[in-house]
Motif scaffolding. Structure first.
Motif, PDB file in Angstrom:
ATOM      1  N   ARG A 193       5.392   4.219   1.244  1.00  0.00           N
ATOM      2  CA  ARG A 193       6.845   4.128   1.247  1.00  0.00           C
ATOM      3  C   ARG A 193       7.412   5.254   0.384  1.00  0.00           C
ATOM      4  O   ARG A 193       6.805   5.624  -0.633  1.00  0.00           O
ATOM      5  CB  ARG A 193       7.309   2.778   0.686  1.00  0.00           C
ATOM      6  N   GLU A 194       8.564   5.733   0.788  1.00  0.00           N
ATOM      7  CA  GLU A 194       9.245   6.690  -0.069  1.00  0.00           C
ATOM      8  C   GLU A 194       9.730   5.974  -1.322  1.00  0.00           C
ATOM      9  O   GLU A 194      10.420   4.947  -1.240  1.00  0.00           O
ATOM     10  CB  GLU A 194      10.423   7.333   0.658  1.00  0.00           C
ATOM     11  N   ALA A 195       9.339   6.473  -2.450  1.00  0.00           N
ATOM     12  CA  ALA A 195       9.722   5.875  -3.728  1.00  0.00           C
ATOM     13  C   ALA A 195      10.063   6.982  -4.703  1.00  0.00           C
ATOM     14  O   ALA A 195       9.286   7.927  -4.867  1.00  0.00           O
ATOM     15  CB  ALA A 195       8.583   5.015  -4.286  1.00  0.00           C
ATOM     16  N   ARG A 196      11.253   6.871  -5.301  1.00  0.00           N
ATOM     17  CA  ARG A 196      11.715   7.867  -6.249  1.00  0.00           C
ATOM     18  C   ARG A 196      11.669   9.269  -5.631  1.00  0.00           C
ATOM     19  O   ARG A 196      11.230  10.238  -6.262  1.00  0.00           O
ATOM     20  CB  ARG A 196      10.903   7.782  -7.548  1.00  0.00           C
ATOM     21  N   GLY A 197      12.094   9.334  -4.358  1.00  0.00           N
ATOM     22  CA  GLY A 197      12.247  10.605  -3.668  1.00  0.00           C
ATOM     23  C   GLY A 197      10.991  11.196  -3.071  1.00  0.00           C
ATOM     24  O   GLY A 197      11.012  12.330  -2.591  1.00  0.00           O
ATOM     25  N   GLN A 198       9.896  10.432  -3.055  1.00  0.00           N
ATOM     26  CA  GLN A 198       8.643  10.994  -2.552  1.00  0.00           C
ATOM     27  C   GLN A 198       7.845   9.940  -1.794  1.00  0.00           C
ATOM     28  O   GLN A 198       7.753   8.786  -2.218  1.00  0.00           O
ATOM     29  CB  GLN A 198       7.798  11.538  -3.709  1.00  0.00           C
ATOM     30  N   ASN A 199       7.266  10.342  -0.659  1.00  0.00           N
ATOM     31  CA  ASN A 199       6.307   9.511   0.064  1.00  0.00           C
ATOM     32  C   ASN A 199       4.926  10.107  -0.188  1.00  0.00           C
ATOM     33  O   ASN A 199       4.605  11.187   0.319  1.00  0.00           O
ATOM     34  CB  ASN A 199       6.622   9.504   1.567  1.00  0.00           C
ATOM     35  N   PRO A 200       4.073   9.441  -0.992  1.00  0.00           N
ATOM     36  CA  PRO A 200       2.790  10.043  -1.361  1.00  0.00           C
ATOM     37  C   PRO A 200       1.788  10.126  -0.221  1.00  0.00           C
ATOM     38  O   PRO A 200       0.731  10.741  -0.381  1.00  0.00           O
ATOM     39  CB  PRO A 200       2.277   9.115  -2.474  1.00  0.00           C
ATOM     40  N   GLY A 201       2.118   9.509   0.929  1.00  0.00           N
ATOM     41  CA  GLY A 201       1.237   9.647   2.084  1.00  0.00           C
ATOM     42  C   GLY A 201       1.636  10.775   3.009  1.00  0.00           C
ATOM     43  O   GLY A 201       0.886  11.131   3.928  1.00  0.00           O
ATOM     44  N   ALA A 202       2.802  11.346   2.788  1.00  0.00           N
ATOM     45  CA  ALA A 202       3.308  12.398   3.669  1.00  0.00           C
ATOM     46  C   ALA A 202       2.394  13.618   3.621  1.00  0.00           C
ATOM     47  O   ALA A 202       1.900  14.015   2.554  1.00  0.00           O
ATOM     48  CB  ALA A 202       4.725  12.786   3.262  1.00  0.00           C
ATOM     49  N   GLY A 203       2.182  14.213   4.792  1.00  0.00           N
ATOM     50  CA  GLY A 203       1.350  15.407   4.866  1.00  0.00           C
ATOM     51  C   GLY A 203      -0.134  15.117   4.908  1.00  0.00           C
ATOM     52  O   GLY A 203      -0.950  16.044   4.849  1.00  0.00           O
ATOM     53  N   ARG A 204      -0.498  13.840   5.037  1.00  0.00           N
ATOM     54  CA  ARG A 204      -1.904  13.463   5.107  1.00  0.00           C
ATOM     55  C   ARG A 204      -2.151  12.573   6.315  1.00  0.00           C
ATOM     56  O   ARG A 204      -1.226  11.976   6.864  1.00  0.00           O
ATOM     57  CB  ARG A 204      -2.363  12.769   3.826  1.00  0.00           C
ATOM     58  N   ILE A 205      -3.397  12.484   6.714  1.00  0.00           N
ATOM     59  CA  ILE A 205      -3.796  11.575   7.779  1.00  0.00           C
ATOM     60  C   ILE A 205      -4.973  10.737   7.307  1.00  0.00           C
ATOM     61  O   ILE A 205      -5.757  11.176   6.456  1.00  0.00           O
ATOM     62  CB  ILE A 205      -4.184  12.329   9.074  1.00  0.00           C
ATOM     63  N   ARG A 206      -5.047   9.526   7.850  1.00  0.00           N
ATOM     64  CA  ARG A 206      -6.200   8.667   7.573  1.00  0.00           C
ATOM     65  C   ARG A 206      -7.075   8.617   8.810  1.00  0.00           C
ATOM     66  O   ARG A 206      -6.594   8.366   9.918  1.00  0.00           O
ATOM     67  CB  ARG A 206      -5.757   7.250   7.207  1.00  0.00           C
TER      68      ARG A 206
END
Length: 403
Positions: free
Chosen positions: A362-375
């Motif tokens: 989830r986007e939290a505090r202006g950042q989605n820590p999963g963005a730009g990655r794939i599982r």
């Protein structure tokens, strides 16, 4: 209608289906999916034999607490695996998979009448954490993962005022999707915070038996015991047979820990109708009592990751995780961090499915820590995973030439 249902977000695989709608996969390639973390290795014969031999159990209503023989088998496994003395009568329960238990525990321990009821979750995370919190009437605060530490969760980033209103903390070690394993120092930090603020820790450990180093991952109850917390105060650990024994359809797991939490949890599940079928209990006993099939299963994953990881590491930022069966990879620069576009184009050109990392966070505090990655879930047989990796390499190399 329960208004809290409106707070739920679409499940990642529904979002993936929508993302891929209208994409025509290249018919020159057979479809390969690395999207869903559903084990594909063969179910051990001993489990199937136990199921077939226990059909008489259909004639009986099961007890929610499970048969004493099952609880003893679970306690014995925890003794062998972690060196723990868990009381099968008061500190352990069978559950219908870790998903059911994670959700039900939140409904048991959260008091929504308390102002600011909060659940802290890793980010990225297993979607059930958020859904369980929301339907229990709590808000979710997402703690980010730290790429500099192999995507371990940065618990220090959680402010003191958030901890003060936290009632439940979800921990996932080994982590989904990152594979990060928590060390004893991290556990000590969380135990100290729990003692200070009174929140419950739910430790999701369903990937604990798939690891790549000689030392198995540290478990939450094991960490507590090493730190002198033999009563497992405010701690519940959960694991299941799905990944360990390749039986995701069996729906069988363990909840163990603080007896003061197990008692109300059993009461909740009794009313919820969560008793495990006697047939499943018999198969579960067979599974927990045998370790040979687990060792063999782990060897298959080690061989698979040893072949696949170097192939992908040659063209993208990806490394062997601490544990689990996922690769958590950064998409190439030409996609400008658009993991969804990478997933769509890969399906269209090479008929391989991967899950966008942003769908798991989830986007939290202006950042989605999963963005730009794939599982990528390396759950199929080795040859199929290697073929998928080779196609991904071709895809990245071809798109690089195009730019």
């Amino acid at each position: 209608m329960n208004p809290l249902l409106q707070r739920l977000q679409p499940y990642p695989f529904e979002r993936l289906r929508q993302l891929h709608a209208g994409v025509t996969p290249n018919p020159a390639y057979r479809p390969i999916s690395l999207g869903i973390g559903e084990p594909k290795h063969a179910t051990p014969a001993l489990i199937k034999d136990a199921l077939a031999a226990s059909l008489a159990g259909l004639a009986s209503y099961p007890a929610t607490a499970g048969e004493p023989k099952l609880r003893q088998a679970m306690a014995s496994w925890m003794q062998r695996r972690y060196g723990l003395a868990v009381d099968p009568a008061t500190q352990i329960l069978p559950v219908n998979g870790s998903r059911e238990a994670l959700f039900a525990l939140a409904q048991t321990v959260i008091d929504p009448t308390r102002v600011g009821a909060t659940v802290v979750s890793p980010n990225p995370f297993y979607q059930i954490y958020e859904g369980a919190a929301l339907l229990a009437g709590a808000d979710t605060w997402f703690a980010p993962s730290d790429p500099a530490r192999n995507f371990a969760v940065d618990w220090a980033a959680v402010p003191d005022d958030v901890w003060a209103r936290t009632q439940l903390l979800f921990v996932c070690s080994p982590g989904n999707p990152t594979g990060a394993v928590m060390g004893l120092d991290e556990w000590k930090l969380l135990f100290d915070l729990s003692d200070q603020h009174g929140f419950v820790i739910a430790s999701d450990e369903c990937y604990s038996e798939i690891y790549f180093r000689d030392e198995p991952p540290l478990g939450g109850l094991q960490a507590a015991a090493q730190l002198g917390r033999s009563d497992f105060r405010n701690l519940i650990a959960m694991t299941s047979l799905s990944k360990r024994s390749n039986v995701p359809g069996l729906r069988s797991g363990i909840v163990a820990g603080d007896a003061a939490l197990i008692k109300p949890f059993l009461l909740y599940r009794t009313y919820h109708g969560s008793a495990m079928s006697p047939i499943v209990q018999a198969a579960s006993i067979a599974a927990w009592d045998d370790e040979a099939h687990v060792v063999a299963n782990r060897a298959l994953y080690r061989e698979k990751f040893a072949q696949v990881t170097p192939l992908l590491a040659a063209v993208m930022d990806v490394a062997l995780p601490d544990a689990g069966f996922y690769l958590w990879a950064q998409v190439p620069a030409r996609f400008s961090g658009d993991d969804a576009a990478f997933s769509r184009e890969l399906l269209g050109f090479y008929n391989v499915v991967v899950l966008p990392g942003s769908y798991l966070a989830r986007e939290a505090r202006g950042q989605n820590p999963g963005a730009g990655r794939i599982r990528m879930a390396l759950v199929a047989e080795t040859a199929e995973c290697v073929e998928a990796a080779e196609r991904i390499v071709q895809f990245i190399q071809s798109t690089a030439k195009a730019t």
